[in-house]
Design an enzyme around this catalytic site. Sequence first.
Site, short mmCIF file in Angstrom:
data_model
loop_
_atom_site.label_atom_id
_atom_site.label_comp_id
_atom_site.label_asym_id
_atom_site.label_seq_id
_atom_site.Cartn_x
_atom_site.Cartn_y
_atom_site.Cartn_z
N LYS A 1 0.81 -1.23 0.00
CA LYS A 1 0.00 0.00 0.00
C LYS A 1 0.84 1.28 0.00
CE LYS A 1 -4.49 -1.48 1.44
NZ LYS A 1 -4.32 -2.91 1.79
N GLU B 1 -9.94 6.88 3.51
CA GLU B 1 -10.85 5.93 4.15
C GLU B 1 -10.04 4.68 4.46
OE1 GLU B 1 -10.42 6.06 0.91
OE2 GLU B 1 -9.96 3.93 0.64
N SER C 1 1.59 -9.78 -1.02
CA SER C 1 1.26 -8.36 -0.86
C SER C 1 1.59 -7.79 0.52
CB SER C 1 -0.22 -8.14 -1.18
OG SER C 1 -1.02 -8.99 -0.38
C1 PLP Z 1 -5.19 -3.92 1.44
C2 PLP Z 1 -4.49 -5.17 1.18
C3 PLP Z 1 -4.86 -6.01 0.08
C4 PLP Z 1 -6.04 -5.75 -0.79
O1 PLP Z 1 -6.02 -4.55 -1.51
P1 PLP Z 1 -5.74 -4.52 -3.08
O2 PLP Z 1 -6.04 -3.13 -3.46
O3 PLP Z 1 -6.66 -5.52 -3.72
O4 PLP Z 1 -4.34 -4.90 -3.30
C5 PLP Z 1 -4.10 -7.12 -0.16
N1 PLP Z 1 -3.05 -7.46 0.61
C6 PLP Z 1 -2.69 -6.70 1.67
C7 PLP Z 1 -1.52 -7.13 2.48
C8 PLP Z 1 -3.38 -5.54 1.98
O5 PLP Z 1 -2.99 -4.80 3.02
#
Ligand code: PLP
Length: 595
Positions: free
Chosen positions: A293, A315, A580
């Site tokens: 993020k 948000e 992610s």
């Molecule tokens: C917020 C988040 C997501 C989901 O958000 P996307 O916009 O779909 O990437 C996925 N993995 C993690 C670790 C997150 O914090």
Amino acid sequence: MKYVENIQQVAELQPDYLGFIFYEKSPRNFEGVIPKLPKKIKKVGVFVNEYIEIVVSLLEEYQLEAVQLHGDETVDYIKQLKKYLPKVEIIKVFGIKNEFNFELLKPYEEIVDYFLFDTKGKERGGNGVVFDWQVLQNYKLTKPFFLSGGIGLEEVNELQSFFKRKEAEHCYAIDVNSKFETKSGVKSAEKLKKFKADSHKVSYMKFQPDNNGYYGQFGGAFIPELLYPNVKELEDNYIQIIESEFFQEEYKDLLKHYVGRPSPLYLAKRLSEKYGATIYLKREDLNHTGAHKVNNTIGQILIAKQLGKTKIIAETGAGQHGVATATVCALMGLECVVFMGETDIKRQAPNVARMKMLGAKVVPATSGSKTLKDATNEAIRYWIQHPDTYYLIGSVVGPHPYPDMVTRLQAVISEEMKVQLKEQTGKENPNTIIACVGGGSNAAGAFYHYLDDEEVELIAVEAAGLGVNSGESAATSQLGEVGVIHGSKTILMQDDYGQIVEPYSISAGLDYPGVGPLHAYLHETKRAKFMNATDKEALEAAYELTKIEGIIPALESAHALAVLPKMDLQKDQVVVVNLSGRGDKDLETYIKYLK
Ligand SMILES: *Cc1c(COP(=O)(O)O)cnc(C)c1O
């Protein structure tokens, strides 16, 4: 280009190339001085059947990096030239009328860097007439080409549809000339600026949004009138800012020294062995703040600053985006207000504490189910009342230009992947990329530079909660229908009355009732394959990765891992899973289910 002042004006627009004609019969013949130009702009000498010695001496005199050969130069001629100047970039021009025998280009393919297709006319170039681009359907070579010949502001729409067609596949650049002149050799910087703004997206293929932010039928900007000036200001400026040298320098610098990029591409040997494929993990979990993020919040905070904004709103659902936003606001000394559902504030106490410690104000959303969508509504309401604030959206959702802007900022993930794969495997392309999808930003970033390489399989994984048809799920592509949510036309989970259905997933980051418009389009066109994983499958995948690789993944990322056992993997298949985020924030859930 011809005159110093005009060269400087146009150079500010950051073209990729600037051309100087050395042809006495042309009214644009260049004899002046070239001022110092930014390194990124290549200087091109344009010649027509000139003596090689003269070409060489002019190239050296003016330090030109490329030549455009506009005459009947032969393959031998070019070979000769390359003997003197092995590094010079060669662009060979061919004039096209209504038909053209592309077989003639074959002998040149080996020796030139680019072809340039111009309209065949009385003069050698600069005729101001467009040729019929359909002819390019017969171009079967893969050598990239410049499209030229009478292109002006009126051609933008046509260019846009051209770039969605197969014949544009190898179009590398657009060459503009006479239609932008106020007189011979003088270009209107104003017109060029407009052209660049109007056509910035046409230099890509199918998966770029059009000028109104549509990917096929999805996207757009469905916003209340009062927000229009704000969104329009962003739309008019975001590309220019992102592409500016100033932004790129600062963004790359912060990504490197603050976030810790490039994030490693790790060959997970034991995981690979278990699933019988070559599996790499793109380690977004190692970023500062623990997920992808921050790539987006760093980029947007720099854009907000360029726009002169001093107050940021955001948000957040689980608090991850709120923390990433509060972090960059602290870094930049900007005021930060985060809207969060009252229910989520209770569930996510550690992230609320983090945001507060970082100096953000957390405002509870008390309407509806008191979760993410209510927080978003609250943020939009506040934005309408305070148009001087910058709304920092956390995924590839929201009105145009947010989905495209966030995609571009997350694209650093696949940009790095290409370099790292090349280093580690010898090839830029994997066979398969897997990423989880909430709104879709980490997936968009991991897919971006591969969208047009159709041989790379893209797999988007949604959260199936207790099961796709259990009534407790967030598998939007399976359950959703076309509708508008948070300013964008996309697919979303809704009831017969168009009311949003409350999504469910064990993972807060995937618990969103829609997907970004790019993903709706990838789903519709089948460019990406949509799979899903249940809570249980994700938990098992998280435990497995922890045990065999010593990496505790975020619950969201665990959904991406959870489809590995459902795939028919091959030994030599190179798979990249976008990890992610890290799992620290999910420890409480993990402990609860620990066997
Ligand atoms: C917020 C988040 C997501 C989901 O958000 P996307 O916009 O779909 O990437 C996925 N993995 C993690 C670790 C997150 O914090």
